[in-house]
Design a protein around this motif. Sequence first.
Motif, mmCIF file in Angstrom:
data_model
loop_
_atom_site.group_PDB
_atom_site.id
_atom_site.type_symbol
_atom_site.label_atom_id
_atom_site.label_comp_id
_atom_site.label_asym_id
_atom_site.label_seq_id
_atom_site.Cartn_x
_atom_site.Cartn_y
_atom_site.Cartn_z
ATOM 1 N N ARG A 126 99.849 -42.887 33.246
ATOM 2 C CA ARG A 126 100.853 -42.405 34.212
ATOM 3 C C ARG A 126 101.234 -40.959 33.921
ATOM 4 O O ARG A 126 101.513 -40.178 34.842
ATOM 5 N N SER A 127 101.263 -40.600 32.635
ATOM 6 C CA SER A 127 101.600 -39.214 32.290
ATOM 7 C C SER A 127 100.515 -38.247 32.751
ATOM 8 O O SER A 127 100.771 -37.046 32.877
ATOM 9 N N ARG A 128 99.312 -38.761 33.007
ATOM 10 C CA ARG A 128 98.206 -37.923 33.471
ATOM 11 C C ARG A 128 98.029 -37.970 34.989
ATOM 12 O O ARG A 128 97.708 -36.982 35.614
ATOM 13 N N PHE A 129 98.246 -39.142 35.570
ATOM 14 C CA PHE A 129 98.003 -39.318 37.003
ATOM 15 C C PHE A 129 99.259 -39.143 37.850
ATOM 16 O O PHE A 129 99.174 -38.969 39.064
ATOM 17 N N GLY A 130 100.425 -39.216 37.231
ATOM 18 C CA GLY A 130 101.672 -39.216 37.977
ATOM 19 C C GLY A 130 102.269 -40.603 37.988
ATOM 20 O O GLY A 130 101.558 -41.613 37.942
#
Length: 241
Positions: A126-130
């Motif tokens: 999630r920290s990478r994809f949003g």
Amino acid sequence: MREVLAQAAFQLFLERGFERTTVDDIVARAGVGRRSFFRYFPSKEDAVFPDHERCLAEMTEFLAAADDGDPVGAVSDAARIVLRMYAANPEFSVQRYRLTREVPGLRTYELSVVRRYEQTLAGHLRSRFGADGDGALRAEVIAASVVAAHNNGLRLWLRSGGEGDPEVAVDHALALVREVWGRPTAPATPTAPAAPEASVAPAAPLAVSGGGDGEVVVMVARKGTPMWRVVQQIESAVGEN
């Protein structure tokens, strides 16, 4: 002391059975007091999985330092940390696997541990994809896929009695995950606003008279129109006609 308590607990679980073993039995075997046991383990279930807290912490640290360029590869590599933990002590891992198959309460506990690993992987993604929309969904689906692939290979090895190299099956399963999900995803960038409905809505359906059985509805839709929108327009046209 943590290892001494875990070893004493597991010996008793194998000798007497999990349900018939008490915390008092464990501390008596280990030669310590009850306070010492609860300093390291909240419950006797935790004594069956003494290494997962350390492994979870190692996974979290690994992901924090991971390269942003390949998030799917990073979570796949993080899953291998769990595999190495199991492979470090094959005899104990196989005995624990068999014990968890026999005791429903341990199986439930194990599932909660697995869920914590999955949440850790999903949090990194999630920290990478949003954290919103498809980014959050993609993170959850990929994390679940990695855990499922890892566990599939790991359990094949455990059911074999710990024979052979567990990394072979796990690497094969994780390679499938990376093949499906490892394609680079372009980051979200501002684009020209699309027309509210015209960009996705199909053109008005054309009702053409057919034979005696009814009408034929011909639908022209823009490429990429969501299927639910196509169905919605067809239902609307049929209802109007």
